[in-house]
Every structure is written in structure tokens, then in C-alpha cells.
Design an enzyme around this catalytic site. Structure first.
Site, PDB file in Angstrom:
ATOM      1  N   LYS A 254     101.410 149.017 -36.424  1.00 41.26           N
ATOM      2  CA  LYS A 254     102.454 148.379 -35.616  1.00 41.26           C
ATOM      3  C   LYS A 254     103.213 147.358 -36.445  1.00 41.26           C
ATOM      4  CE  LYS A 254     102.664 150.547 -32.137  1.00 41.26           C
ATOM      5  NZ  LYS A 254     102.223 151.641 -32.898  1.00 41.26           N
TER       6      LYS A 254
ATOM      7  N   HIS B 171      83.156 146.723 -50.204  1.00 40.63           N
ATOM      8  CA  HIS B 171      83.198 147.801 -51.209  1.00 40.63           C
ATOM      9  C   HIS B 171      84.526 147.811 -51.959  1.00 40.63           C
ATOM     10  CE1 HIS B 171      79.409 149.368 -49.757  1.00 40.63           C
ATOM     11  NE2 HIS B 171      79.872 149.224 -48.527  1.00 40.63           N
TER      12      HIS B 171
ATOM     13  N   GLU C  59      95.595 150.687 -36.047  1.00 45.26           N
ATOM     14  CA  GLU C  59      96.781 150.719 -35.195  1.00 45.26           C
ATOM     15  C   GLU C  59      97.511 149.370 -35.260  1.00 45.26           C
ATOM     16  OE1 GLU C  59      98.689 152.605 -33.735  1.00 45.26           O
ATOM     17  OE2 GLU C  59      99.611 151.554 -32.053  1.00 45.26           O
TER      18      GLU C  59
ATOM     19  N   ASN D 200     119.719 170.055 -34.742  1.00 45.87           N
ATOM     20  CA  ASN D 200     118.515 169.275 -35.005  1.00 45.87           C
ATOM     21  C   ASN D 200     117.581 170.170 -35.806  1.00 45.87           C
ATOM     22  OD1 ASN D 200     116.161 167.730 -34.928  1.00 45.87           O
ATOM     23  ND2 ASN D 200     115.611 168.447 -32.875  1.00 45.87           N
ATOM     24  N   GLY D 201     117.110 169.691 -36.953  1.00 46.25           N
ATOM     25  CA  GLY D 201     116.186 170.501 -37.747  1.00 46.25           C
ATOM     26  C   GLY D 201     116.677 170.617 -39.176  1.00 46.25           C
TER      27      GLY D 201
ATOM     28  N   TRP E 200     119.021 161.696 -37.169  1.00 49.72           N
ATOM     29  CA  TRP E 200     118.082 161.145 -38.137  1.00 49.72           C
ATOM     30  C   TRP E 200     118.324 161.962 -39.403  1.00 49.72           C
ATOM     31  CZ3 TRP E 200     113.814 162.756 -41.072  1.00 49.72           C
ATOM     32  CH2 TRP E 200     113.017 161.724 -41.603  1.00 49.72           C
TER      33      TRP E 200
ATOM     34  N   GLU F  68     105.471 149.075 -39.169  1.00 48.72           N
ATOM     35  CA  GLU F  68     106.681 149.756 -38.711  1.00 48.72           C
ATOM     36  C   GLU F  68     107.663 148.809 -38.047  1.00 48.72           C
ATOM     37  OE1 GLU F  68     104.748 151.970 -34.790  1.00 48.72           O
ATOM     38  OE2 GLU F  68     106.389 152.950 -35.818  1.00 48.72           O
TER      39      GLU F  68
ATOM     40  N   CYS G 214     116.561 164.689 -34.552  1.00 48.85           N
ATOM     41  CA  CYS G 214     117.813 164.260 -33.935  1.00 48.85           C
ATOM     42  C   CYS G 214     117.732 164.494 -32.429  1.00 48.85           C
ATOM     43  CB  CYS G 214     118.968 165.067 -34.503  1.00 48.85           C
ATOM     44  SG  CYS G 214     118.980 165.093 -36.293  1.00 48.85           S
TER      45      CYS G 214
ATOM     46  N   ARG H 192     115.333 159.187 -30.883  1.00 49.71           N
ATOM     47  CA  ARG H 192     115.014 160.312 -31.761  1.00 49.71           C
ATOM     48  C   ARG H 192     115.649 160.177 -33.146  1.00 49.71           C
ATOM     49  NH1 ARG H 192     112.919 164.655 -28.975  1.00 49.71           N
ATOM     50  NH2 ARG H 192     113.447 165.974 -30.715  1.00 49.71           N
TER      51      ARG H 192
ATOM     52  N   LYS I 256     111.566 158.498 -33.400  1.00 50.03           N
ATOM     53  CA  LYS I 256     110.379 158.589 -32.551  1.00 50.03           C
ATOM     54  C   LYS I 256     109.696 159.941 -32.670  1.00 50.03           C
ATOM     55  CE  LYS I 256     108.326 157.261 -28.373  1.00 50.03           C
ATOM     56  NZ  LYS I 256     107.358 156.398 -29.065  1.00 50.03           N
TER      57      LYS I 256
HETATM   58  O1  M6R Z   1     104.939 162.156 -30.581  1.00 55.74           O
HETATM   59  P1  M6R Z   1     103.674 161.998 -31.360  1.00 55.74           P
HETATM   60  O2  M6R Z   1     102.606 161.285 -30.558  1.00 55.74           O
HETATM   61  O3  M6R Z   1     103.162 163.275 -31.943  1.00 55.74           O
HETATM   62  O4  M6R Z   1     104.045 161.049 -32.579  1.00 55.74           O
HETATM   63  C1  M6R Z   1     103.107 160.798 -33.581  1.00 55.74           C
HETATM   64  C2  M6R Z   1     103.570 159.679 -34.487  1.00 55.74           C
HETATM   65  O5  M6R Z   1     104.763 160.018 -35.137  1.00 55.74           O
HETATM   66  C3  M6R Z   1     103.774 158.365 -33.719  1.00 55.74           C
HETATM   67  O6  M6R Z   1     102.626 157.980 -33.031  1.00 55.74           O
HETATM   68  C4  M6R Z   1     104.196 157.228 -34.682  1.00 55.74           C
HETATM   69  O7  M6R Z   1     103.144 156.946 -35.562  1.00 55.74           O
HETATM   70  C5  M6R Z   1     104.613 155.984 -33.896  1.00 55.74           C
HETATM   71  N1  M6R Z   1     105.925 155.572 -34.313  1.00 55.74           N
HETATM   72  C6  M6R Z   1     103.730 154.820 -34.097  1.00 55.74           C
HETATM   73  O8  M6R Z   1     104.122 153.726 -33.333  1.00 55.74           O
END
Ligand code: M6R
Length: 618
Positions: A491, A510, A487, A103-104, A76, A494, A2, A27, A613
């Protein structure tokens, strides 16, 4: 996960809180809420499920009085669905004079709740957080001293929390406590701020203090006091935020993600700045703490990270092993932490995180430190917990990354990984001076090459729009192209909520090749043809194998590669570069492809569903 913001000072607290929440919304965006206390007035709270705009609409229809103190939260959801009732702030005590945001996760909330229920407390939400509000309110009624009541209660809480509290009977103070969740203080002139990260207040001040583990903050307009949970005074260490406030706003772009993709030449340049001399030699003063002997004694590097940051590690592994000959293992932080890994004092842990607050990565690094290893962080956020807890930090200077999907943080992390590889290569005497300087000079060219890529993204954009109805997209790569394939798939998952997977091209035969059927789109990262030991012919063979089974191939290839055009429906060209450094270029069309495909589906690219995030829970 959060976002938390607190303010006390002469400005309208509501404006400061809403501005801070806008910057922290990445967040979590399941609900948002604020509490303020007007001078001589009552505590007032507004909260609403959904994004911040819903809260703003609620405040517009039920206005709040002008006030100079307040707390705000963007959620969140963990305990309790994302409803108005579960939104923070939560009020405590029979008279509801205390307001709390959290938060937590409070792990012992059930037993605390049982205790409160036995005392007749009425709960208004399903959250774990509300127990803390009632406990503090009760304790204040007993002791009559808010900081003492607050300290007594936070010591009883288990788990992870940043908690902020205001109370109608003490209308000049915001109290905060931190354990295993982020909290930063912003120092103003006659005003002070609290935030989950500096983005919350960077518009108002660049002077900041990072709050340590198990510390309490007593924040007033003209003073701050920090104590441990046990009451021992803490001497704060101030730092200056180097983020530009405007960098955390969209500034005319359709989305933060679009802006952050375009920021990449700067992010790469700023990450290199001051670390590569014009002759190509590397300077990493941040890790001066590692002596020549320390570097020679490293027998293994373990890189820990999650999500996109883990793919930056996968790329860095190729470079570190090639240039320094130190064995590198890349581990997802959450897997590493709980599998009894072998870590010694000669293991160097490299923890990579944009936010520096990812709980999985923090837990992994804490564990490694307990085993005696040194931890080097690659982190984008000043004052973040990971930076505080590591032995040394290489900051990526990507600036604030607001979109949930990571873009510029990744290219900056890969850049930092390359710098580290060259630094270690030099320290271990595995690279001759000429070779080292040559590589350094190639790395210095990357910002200009990234600009070229950014200026030539029309085909990637068009393909994203044209493929809005795709049900599945596969990505293939070899060597440094493999993590980029993963990656690209992440992308798309998500942002566009479709099935996407990245494979090592050589692995296809394989098993995964069974997925290929007529019309299956496959994006292939094609290596340069120019290297003596190039994997180009092998990737061309892999393309032939999938084409023979009906795949529609989109290649991302180096300029001048005419061969690949014979086998692909489309070729997105990127400029020639040192092939080790090419991931910084090849990932960009994949970012844009996912952004356009998601936009064409009418989805919110900055705030995709179910995500936050900064993942500050395990
Ligand atoms: O803040 P961080 O780099 O530790 O975050 C790691 C992942 O949660 C972050 O890269 C996540 O996979 C992204 N949403 C991908 O776009």
C-alpha cells in the site's frame, strides 16, 4: 487495462460516454478520448493526454454536437507514450470516417503496419491500435459491409483486444470484438451499452450480458446480435448486476479509497451473507458442483493471484491448511503459468481476483484447466472473464472498487477464503461440528469488529500525516500477520512512492535486520497473547531486537495487550477476535496509514502514478 465504453440510444451519447469513462478511469488514466456521430452529421473526435478532466476541458473549449451514438476510451499506455496523438480513438482510412478504440495489445501489429505502409497508409500515432482502424476502413471500402469488414480484420489480429468501432456511413451501429480482454453489454430500453465492465453503464441499466472469447457484437439502439469471429450466431445469457450505481461514486468522501476503506464492514457482511447460518454452519451453494467425493479427492490446492489478492491467498492458506488439512500452495499467477507446474485432476486451483480480468491470473487458470484441474474463482466482478471461465465462483460482495489501491476487495477476499476453509474443513471431516459452528459464529462477528476498527483510526491517521517525510518504512508480521505486513508495504509503495518492505518477523535476523538503523520506522503486526500456542512472545523478542538497533516501533496489537506498549513508540489497538480472523482487522490501520501519508505528500491516492486497476496485459 484501458477502459472502453460504447453507446447507442436516445440519450446524449457524450454524457453517457463521459459518465462511463469517469467510472472506468481507474482502468487507466494516461489519456482519454471520445468519438460521436451527430444525426446526419460527421464523425467528430476529441482526445487529450492526461486524466479525464483534460478531455472535458478540451470538449468545453471545442464543443461537440448533440449525438446519440459514440465510443469512449481511457488509456493505460502500452505502445506509444501518453500523448494527445497516441490517445484513442484512432481514425481509419483516407477520409477518416471510421473511429476505433482498443484495449489490449495487437501482437502482430508490426507486420500489419508494414503491409499498410506498403500500400501508402499514413499513420498518425505510434500505437499498435491504429493498424486495426486502417485495416477495417480499407476492408469496408472493399466489401461495403461493416460487420463483414470488421470480422475479416479481427480474425487477422493476434494478441489481446477489445475493439469498438463506429463509422460515419453506418451511423446507427457500434461494432465490438473481444479476445482476451473484457467486454460486457448493457441492455437498456431502446438503448444499449458496451463497457469494459458493468461499472461503465450500471447507472443506466442493471441488465447485462458478458461477451465470450472471440465474439463480435453488433449493437444498435433496439437490437444486439452476437456472433463468433467465424460468423456463428451466439445465444446471449443475460444476468442482473447487483452493484448499486451509487456505490461507484465518491458520495462526499475525499477519495474513493477513503470511501472504500469505510465500506469494509458492509463488504465483509455482504460476503458472509447467506453463507453462514446463525448457528455458525457454512453454506456455499456456489460450489455445490463439487461433490463430497470431489472434495475428498482434492490432494492439493494451488491458489493463484497477483498483488493484494495474492496476500488474501497467503492468509487463506493458513486457514485452509489448519481447518481442512489440505496442503495449499500460493503462487503469483505469472510465475505459476510459466514454470511447468505440477497440476493434476486432483489439484483444486483457487484463483482470486477483484476484477476477474487480470491477464496473469487468467493465463494461469487457463493453463491449469488444460492440465485437467478444476478451477474455483473468488471474484468481485459479475460477468468477468475469470468467473465465466471457472468451474465455480464464490463472489465477494464488496461492490465496485474504484480506487486503484485495493482495500475492501482484500478484506472480502480474506473473508471468502475463511468461508472456503470452513467449508472444506467440514467436507473433509477435519472439524468437529462444535468447533466448526464455533468458528462460524466468530466469523459472523467480524463485520461488527471491522466497524469498531473503522471508528478508531485516529492514531493511524495521525501517524500517516506525521510520517510524510519518511524515506522508508518496514513492516513485520508472523503467521497470518506476515501477509498483512506485505500488504502494508505494498500500500505504501503504490500510494506514497516510498521504499517499504514486509518481512516475516522471524526472517529478520537472517539478513534484513541489517537495514535497521537509528530512527527506522517499523510497523509490527503483533499476534494475540491469548492463544495457548501464541507467537506473541516471539514477536516481542523480534521487537526488542530491532529496538536495540534504533528502530522506532509502531505496533498493531489486540486490545488488552499491555505488554507490547512497553516496547513500542505507539500502539494501534484492534478489537479481540479469533486470531485466525484478525487479518481482516489489522490490515485496516495500514490502509489508512498509507492513505494519510500519501495525502500529506499531496499525491493522488485514487490514481497513483504508472498504475491501472485492472491489469489486462501479461
Ligand atoms: O483485480 P485483481 O484482484 O486480480 O488485481 C490484482 C492486483 O493487480 C491488485 O490487487 C493490485 O496489487 C492492487 N493495486 C493493490 O492495491
Amino acid at each position: 487495462m484501458c477502459g472502453i465504453v460504447g453507446y447507442v440510444g436516445p440519450k446524449s451519447s457524450l454524457e453517457v460516454l463521459l459518465g462511463g469513462l469517469r467510472r472506468l478511469e481507474y482502468r487507466g488514466y494516461d489519456s482519454a478520448g471520445v468519438s460521436i456521430i451527430a444525426p446526419g452529421g460527421q464523425l467528430e473526435t476529441r482526445k487529450k493526454a492526461g486524466k479525464l478532466d483534460n478531455l472535458i476541458a478540451e470538449i468545453t473549449s471545442h464543443p461537440l454536437p448533440i449525438a446519440n451514438i459514440g465510443i469512449g476510451h481511457t488509456r493505460w499506455a502500452t505502445h506509444g507514450a501518453p500523448t494527445d496523438g497516441n490517445a484513442h480513438p484512432h481514425l481509419g482510412g483516407p477520409t477518416s470516417k471510421l473511429s476505433l478504440i482498443h484495449n489490449g495489445i495487437i501482437e502482430n501489429f508490426s507486420e500489419l503496419k508494414a503491409e499498410l505502409l506498403a500500400l501508402g497508409t499514413k499513420f498518425n500515432s505510434e500505437t499498435d491500435s491504429e493498424v486495426a482502424a486502417h485495416l477495417i476502413a480499407r476492408e469496408f471500402d472493399k466489401t461495403g459491409d461493416l460487420p463483414t469488414a470488421f470480422a475479416n480484420v479481427v480474425q487477422r489480429l493476434h494478441g489481446a483486444f477489445t475493439i469498438l468501432v463506429i463509422h460515419e456511413d453506418q451511423p446507427d451501429v457500434v461494432l465490438a470484438a473481444r479476445r482476451n480482454a473484457p467486454l460486457v453489454i448493457g441492455l437498456g430500453d431502446g438503448e444499449n451499452f458496451l463497457g469494459s465492465d458493468v461499472a461503465a453503464f450500471v447507472e443506466h441499466t442493471k441488465r447485462a450480458i458478458s461477451v465470450g472469447q472471440d465474439e463480435i457484437v453488433i449493437l444498435r439502439a433496439d437490437s444486439i446480435e452476437i456472433r463468433t469471429f467465424d460468423g456463428v450466431p451466439v445465444i446471449p445469457v443475460e444476468f442482473t448486476v447487483d452493484w448499486d450505481a451509487s456505490a461507484a461514486s465518491k458520495g462526499g468522501w475525499s477519495s474513493f479509497m477513503a470511501k472504500e476503506i469505510a465500506d469494509q464492514p458492509q463488504a465483509v457482511a455482504d460476503t458472509l451473507m447467506g453463507r453462514l447460518n446463525s448457528d455458525g454452519s457454512v453454506r456455499l451453494s456456489e460450489i455445490d458442483g463439487l461433490s463430497a467425493d470431489d472434495i475428498l479427492n482434492i490432494d492439493r490446492i494451488i491458489m493463484v493471484a497477483c498483488g493484494t489478492a495474492s496476500y488474501a491467498c497467503d492468509v487463506a492458506k493458513y486457514a485452509i491448511e489448519k481447518y481442512s488439512r489440505i496442503p495449499v500452495q500460493v503462487e503469483l499467477s505469472h510465475e505459476f503459468r510459466y514454470r511447468d507446474p505440477i497440476v493434476t485432476k486432483n489439484t483444486l486451483i483457487v484463483a482470486v481476483s477483484q476484477s476477474g480480468e487480470t491477464m496473469d491470473t487468467l493465463m494461469a487458470t487457463r493453463y491449469a484447466k488444460e492440465q485437467g484441474a478444476k478451477v474455483l474463482a473468488i471474484c468481485n466482478t459479475q460477468g468477468a472473464t475469470l468467473a465465466r471461465e471457472s468451474d465455480a465462483v464464490i463472489y465477494t460482495h464488496a461492490g465496485p472498487e474504484v480506487a486503484v489501491a485495493s482495500t475492501k476487495a482484500l478484506t472480502a477476499q480474506i473473508t471468502a477464503g475463511f468461508l472456503l476453509a470452513l467449508f472444506l474443513g467440514a467436507g473433509r471431516k477435519q472439524l468437529a461440528t462444535d468447533e466448526l459452528h464455533g468458528l462460524g459464529r466468530q466469523l459472523l462477528k467480524m463485520p461488527a469488529l471491522v466497524t469498531e476498527v473503522i471508528n478508531n483510526l485516529d492514531l493511524a491517521r495521525q501517524l500517516g500525516k506525521d510520517m510524510a517525510n519518511a524515506k522508508s518504512v518496514l513492516f513485520l508480521g508472523r503467521n497470518v500477520g506476515f501477509p498483512i505486513a506485505m500488504e502494508g508495504a505494498l500500500k505504501l509503495k503504490e500510494l506514497a512512492y516510498i521504499h517499504a518492505e514486509g518481512f516475516a518477523a522471524g526472517e529478520l535476523k537472517h539478513g534484513p535486520i541489517a537495514l535497521i538503523e537509528e530512527g527506522q520506522p517499523v510497523i509490527v503486526i503483533v499476534p494475540s497473547q491469548r492463544d495457548a500456542d501464541s507467537l506473541h512472545p516471539k514477536v516481542i523478542s523480534n521487537i526488542q531486537e530491532i529496538r536495540a538497533r534504533g528502530a522506532k516501533v509502531i505496533a498493531v496489537a489486540e486490545a488488552g495487550d499491555t505488554e507490547v506498549a512497553q516496547y513500542a513508540e505507539h500502539v494501534i489497538y484492534v478489537p479481540k477476535s479469533q486470531s485466525m480472523f484478525a487479518p481482516i482487522l489489522t490490515v485496516i490501520p495500514l490502509q489508512v496509514f498509507a492513505l494519510e501519508l500519501s495525502t500529506a505528500k499531496g499525491l493522488d491516492v485514487d490514481q497513483p502514478r504508472n498504475l491501472a486497476k485492472s491489469v489486462t496485459v501479461e
